[in-house]
Write a protein that holds these residues in place. Structure first.
Motif, PDB file in Angstrom:
ATOM      1  N   ARG A 196      34.267  41.240  31.819  1.00 37.75           N
ATOM      2  CA  ARG A 196      35.450  40.245  31.463  1.00 37.75           C
ATOM      3  C   ARG A 196      36.599  40.200  32.468  1.00 37.75           C
ATOM      4  O   ARG A 196      36.670  38.955  33.239  1.00 37.75           O
ATOM      5  N   ASP A 197      37.239  41.072  32.994  1.00 37.73           N
ATOM      6  CA  ASP A 197      38.402  40.949  33.698  1.00 37.73           C
ATOM      7  C   ASP A 197      38.116  40.498  35.212  1.00 37.73           C
ATOM      8  O   ASP A 197      38.760  39.468  35.629  1.00 37.73           O
ATOM      9  N   ARG A 234      33.672  48.830  30.896  1.00 40.32           N
ATOM     10  CA  ARG A 234      32.973  47.654  30.445  1.00 40.32           C
ATOM     11  C   ARG A 234      33.692  46.405  30.442  1.00 40.32           C
ATOM     12  O   ARG A 234      33.125  45.301  31.000  1.00 40.32           O
ATOM     13  N   THR A 235      34.858  46.421  29.849  1.00 39.53           N
ATOM     14  CA  THR A 235      35.862  45.217  29.988  1.00 39.53           C
ATOM     15  C   THR A 235      36.016  44.770  31.186  1.00 39.53           C
ATOM     16  O   THR A 235      36.208  43.553  31.719  1.00 39.53           O
ATOM     17  N   TYR A 236      36.345  45.679  32.129  1.00 33.49           N
ATOM     18  CA  TYR A 236      36.642  45.226  33.458  1.00 33.49           C
ATOM     19  C   TYR A 236      35.659  44.594  34.126  1.00 33.49           C
ATOM     20  O   TYR A 236      35.828  43.858  34.700  1.00 33.49           O
TER      21      TYR A 236
END
Length: 390
Positions: free
Chosen positions: A181-182, A176-178
């Motif tokens: 956001r990333d 999810r973070t990748y």
């Protein structure tokens, strides 16, 4: 405790180069290893995602010049692209004063921008090293549980989680973070849900031949867009593209690459597989094991190794071909069976390419001969045969 076996190689590069770039996906252990290296010498650590550390570099030349006697560790360095020109000037000034090594350790969680910037700006001044998550050799030496490594993957927080549920939750948050956001911070404008669906499709077809048109049809995008998504995940070191082995056998060769999600734990999370029971009961188990073995062998192979797979329209097929120098062309078959038997296609392929050695990698630990020069061998022993990275 899992000891990173690549530490000596990285320290050796620091002794020979003024700057070393340590590349790898987020949470693969780069920062921990860099700090351990920094403890053995005078060093300073700056996290360029930290506003306070970034503020110290408002005048980077002045700040870094004041620490010219230290190893400067710059984490997430792709967040500050203007630094590369400053680093070049400081390295050249240091060389004129006689310092030619052990100056900067740059950590990057994406290869896209870092490689582009450093290759253009720091040419001749920087060495590159890819640090993957824990590999099978490190895990077996440290804890000895290869099945756990296969299920959870090698990201330290995933592998070392207290139980399978915590490990799966960590990987869900990582994905999810990748996506949310990333990747947007790197610039590509790709809807997070579309990229998740694409990543999941690759996991479902782990190790399959790329068919961009069919994937694009499933996503509702053009084939060229699929190629762009794939390039992005490859550049982020999350997906591996294994190309066909080019041979002059005169046979009709498969020309499409095989695509692998590099971390087995990420494969299983994308498919909703949380336990070993889930995994072994799923159709992806065989191809997941094959991808796991291939990834670990390529991590262990020397940097000059050439790798590919062999497949013809007549059915000749080898899972992995590795060449590490003259007289070292190896045909490697992968079987998740304690009684591994290569298919007829393997023998046909060996007749075509005439390898110097033939192996079948299986889940056991005993090395023993089969027939016609073929050897059964366990994964970690096969990795050891490939030798340490230079």
């Amino acid at each position: 405790m899992i000891e990173r076996r690549h530490r000596p190689a990285i320290e050796n590069l620091l002794q020979r180069h003024p700057a070393v770039a340590l590349l790898g996906p987020r949470q693969s252990g780069k920062t921990t290893l860099a700090l351990e290296i920094g403890e053995s010498r005078q060093s300073i650590y700056l996290d360029l995602e930290s506003p306070s550390d970034l503020a110290k570099l408002a005048e980077p030349e002045l700040y870094l010049a004041a620490h010219e006697d230290k190893l400067v560790i710059l984490d997430e360095v792709q967040r500050a692209p203007d630094l590369f020109k400053v680093l070049r000037g400081l390295i050249d000034a240091g060389r004129r004063r006689g310092r030619r090594s052990d100056r900067f350790l740059l950590l990057g969680s994406a290869s896209i921008e870092l490689l582009k910037q450093s290759s253009e700006t720091l040419a001749g001044r920087i060495a590159m090293f890819e640090l993957t998550p824990f590999d099978a050799q490190e895990v077996v030496k440290g804890i000895g549980d290869m099945d756990r490594h296969w299920l959870r993957g090698g990201f330290p927080d995933s592998f070392l989680a207290p139980d399978d549920r915590d490990s799966a939750e960590w990987r869900q948050a990582f994905i999810r973070t990748y996506l949310e956001r990333d990747i947007p911070q790197l610039g590509p404008r790709v809807p997070a849900e579309t990229l998740r669906r694409f990543w999941t499709m690759l996991a479902h077809e782990q190790g399959g031949l790329l068919n961009a048109a069919r994937i694009g049809q499933g996503l509702g995008v053009a084939g060229v867009t699929v190629a762009r998504y794939l390039d992005l995940l490859v550049d982020l070191l999350l997906v591996r593209r294994l190309t066909p082995w080019m041979s002059n056998t005169g046979k009709r060769m498969v020309k499409s690459p095989r695509i692998f999600v590099r971390d087995s734990g990420i494969v299983h999370t994308l498919l909703g597989l949380e336990t070993m029971e889930d995994l072994l009961g799923h159709p992806v188990a065989g191809s997941s094991w094959e991808g796991y073995v291939i990834e670990n062998l390529l991590v262990a192979a020397p940097d000059n190794a050439q790798a590919g797979f062999y497949r013809t329209s007549a059915g000749a097929e080898v899972d992995l071909i590795l060449s590490t120098g003259p007289g070292r062309l190896w045909a490697i078959e992968i079987k998740r069976s304690l009684s591994p038997q290569p298919s007829k296609g393997f023998w046909l392929a060996c007749d075509d390419i005439k390898p110097d050695a033939r192996f079948v990698v299986y889940p056991g630990t005993e090395r023993y001969p089969l027939k016609d020069g073929l050897e059964a061998i366990g994964l970690t022993e096969m990795m050891a045969l490939l030798g340490p990275r230079p």
